[in-house]
Motif scaffolding. Structure first.
Motif, mmCIF file in Angstrom:
data_model
loop_
_atom_site.group_PDB
_atom_site.id
_atom_site.type_symbol
_atom_site.label_atom_id
_atom_site.label_comp_id
_atom_site.label_asym_id
_atom_site.label_seq_id
_atom_site.Cartn_x
_atom_site.Cartn_y
_atom_site.Cartn_z
ATOM 1 N N LEU A 143 -27.747 -13.242 37.750
ATOM 2 C CA LEU A 143 -26.307 -12.960 37.756
ATOM 3 C C LEU A 143 -25.955 -11.819 38.705
ATOM 4 N N ARG A 146 -28.422 -5.775 38.888
ATOM 5 C CA ARG A 146 -28.213 -5.097 37.616
ATOM 6 C C ARG A 146 -29.087 -3.846 37.564
ATOM 7 N N SER A 162 -29.183 -3.813 30.243
ATOM 8 C CA SER A 162 -28.802 -4.180 31.600
ATOM 9 C C SER A 162 -27.357 -3.754 31.870
ATOM 10 N N ARG A 164 -24.127 -3.556 34.613
ATOM 11 C CA ARG A 164 -23.626 -4.122 35.866
ATOM 12 C C ARG A 164 -23.410 -3.017 36.884
ATOM 13 N N HIS A 165 -22.834 -1.933 36.444
ATOM 14 C CA HIS A 165 -22.749 -0.775 37.334
ATOM 15 C C HIS A 165 -22.978 0.483 36.511
ATOM 16 N N ARG A 188 -23.009 -7.135 26.354
ATOM 17 C CA ARG A 188 -23.058 -6.256 27.528
ATOM 18 C C ARG A 188 -22.508 -4.874 27.163
ATOM 19 N N GLY A 206 -18.398 -0.985 31.510
ATOM 20 C CA GLY A 206 -18.175 -2.422 31.538
ATOM 21 C C GLY A 206 -16.799 -2.767 30.996
#
Ligand code: ZN
Length: 206
Positions: A143, A146, A162, A164-165, A188, A206
């Protein structure tokens, strides 16, 4: 002495670290947590606390005689074979992922627990009081890119989260006690909070 008074922890270095390593860690914290870099008053306060602790630590550990004296006191204070300084049970403040209202919840020693928001009744999960092991690493997943961060609970069991940023400051959180608030329906992370001294520093991730 409070938890925040451990000079090695304040600089995130091992007690066996060389003077160079200690000096480098001190300089690094001064740059990374320069209070002018933070506009949010709470984050700024925490940055000020980190630099204050780092300066106090360097003042002692940067001086050979001071460091010897400090090491002796620190060793004696730990007690025979205790291995770790006993800490009082803590309460953590975690924002609700839906409405951002903060709940006060007991530290779970790194376990994932379910919390019901007192304001909007949303039920969400949070990993509370985990230790960040190693630096978060950027990895390529199906995806996309990460950040993988490894956390340990009080029993030493590790789990990976994990992101995303990740704000730059969180890339420095090796060894810190942290909490992660997860999305109520998707696994998430929504908030990452670094716990230190008397202040928590949180980021929306997130
Ligand atoms: Zn809520």
């Amino acid at each position: 002495m409070s938890e925040g008074a451990d000079h090695y922890r304040a600089l995130d270095v091992a007690p066996e670290a060389s003077r160079e390593e200690i000096h480098e860690a001190w300089r690094f914290l001064l740059v990374a947590f320069h209070p002018d870099r933070f506009r949010d008053p709470e984050q700024r306060r925490r940055a000020e606390e980190i630099t204050k602790r780092a300066n106090a630590a360097w003042q002692v550990l940067g001086d050979a005689g001071g460091r010897r004296r400090y090491d002796r006191i620190r060793r004696d204070g730990r007690g025979a074979g205790a291995g770790a300084v006993a800490e009082p049970p803590r309460v953590r403040e975690l924002p609700c992922p839906s409405c951002a209202t903060r709940s006060r919840v007991p530290d779970a020693g790194g376990r994932i627990v379910r919390i019901a928001c007192p304001a909007c009744a949303e039920v969400f999960t949070a990993m509370i009081g985990a230790r960040c092991v190693g630096r978060p690493r950027l990895e390529k997943r199906w995806l996309g890119l990460r950040y993988e961060a490894l956390f340990a609970d009080q029993y030493g069991d590790t789990s990976s989260v994990s992101f995303r940023h990740l704000p730059q400051e969180l890339a420095l959180s090796e060894g810190e006690t942290m909490s992660v608030v997860f999305h109520p329906r998707r696994a998430r992370p929504v908030y990452a909070i670094v716990h230190g001294g008397s202040l928590d520093l949180g980021w929306r991730v997130g």
